[in-house]
Design a protein around this motif. Sequence first.
Motif, short mmCIF file in Angstrom:
data_model
loop_
_atom_site.label_atom_id
_atom_site.label_comp_id
_atom_site.label_asym_id
_atom_site.label_seq_id
_atom_site.Cartn_x
_atom_site.Cartn_y
_atom_site.Cartn_z
N LYS A 51 51.22 7.46 37.81
CA LYS A 51 52.39 7.85 38.61
C LYS A 51 52.02 8.53 39.93
CE LYS A 51 55.78 8.19 34.91
NZ LYS A 51 56.81 9.05 34.29
N ALA A 58 53.33 18.22 40.34
CA ALA A 58 53.59 19.28 39.35
C ALA A 58 53.67 20.65 40.01
CB ALA A 58 52.51 19.25 38.27
N LEU A 124 55.28 20.69 32.11
CA LEU A 124 56.12 19.57 31.68
C LEU A 124 55.99 18.38 32.64
CD1 LEU A 124 59.29 21.53 30.57
CD2 LEU A 124 57.75 20.23 29.08
N THR A 125 55.87 18.67 33.93
CA THR A 125 55.71 17.61 34.92
C THR A 125 54.36 16.91 34.75
OG1 THR A 125 57.19 18.77 36.43
CG2 THR A 125 55.76 17.07 37.39
N PHE A 127 52.79 16.62 31.98
CA PHE A 127 52.97 15.82 30.76
C PHE A 127 53.71 14.53 31.08
CE2 PHE A 127 54.55 14.38 26.77
CZ PHE A 127 53.68 14.86 25.80
N ASP A 128 54.81 14.65 31.82
CA ASP A 128 55.62 13.48 32.16
C ASP A 128 54.81 12.46 32.96
OD1 ASP A 128 58.10 11.93 32.42
OD2 ASP A 128 58.03 12.56 34.53
N MET A 129 54.02 12.94 33.89
CA MET A 129 53.28 12.02 34.76
C MET A 129 52.08 11.39 34.07
SD MET A 129 53.59 13.80 38.47
CE MET A 129 53.12 12.26 39.29
N LYS A 131 51.95 10.94 30.45
CA LYS A 131 52.25 10.51 29.07
C LYS A 131 51.96 9.03 28.83
CE LYS A 131 57.12 9.80 29.97
NZ LYS A 131 58.36 10.51 30.12
N LYS A 135 49.42 10.23 24.94
CA LYS A 135 50.59 10.72 24.19
C LYS A 135 50.27 11.95 23.36
CE LYS A 135 52.91 6.29 24.24
NZ LYS A 135 52.64 6.20 25.62
#
Length: 159
Positions: A51, A58, A124-125, A127-129, A131, A135
């Motif tokens: 991403k 982040a 969290l950002t 993690f999102d970018m 994942k 995982k």
Amino acid sequence: MPKLSHLDQDGRARMVDVGDKPVTARRARAQGRLSCSAETLALVEEGKAPKGSVIATAELAGVMAAKRTADLIPLCHPLPLSKIDVAIAMDLSLPGFIVEAVVRTEGRTGVEMEALTAVSVACLTLFDMLKAADKGMTIGEIRVTEKEGGASGAWQLPR
């Protein structure tokens, strides 16, 4: 046993009245971690994350989150923040990332929640970018590491 400031005598949640407190310089530092695989960390280090610019995105998300803390945490006072600095460093020994936020204001209440929110959303950002590549990442050890200002003065997490 210390009294909880956000509960009234009947145990109901309430916003603390800080109107009579003096305005002072306040600062808080918080830190957290995102652990990932060595392969995922290498993707970021090589600029090949799926991403894009993971760390810059982040860090920006953390700054934006600190400014919205009162919208997210029901009893937090909205504060005019004078500084928000979010820094993310890769840590090969985790492997993963160390996320740190420093927040400042001149106000009647501290900025610990803003620093914690910045770190949480930055993690969290990340993690999102990441994942799609990993995982099994974990977020943890989010805590205030130091604060200054107010009636309780300076405090630092014991090392």
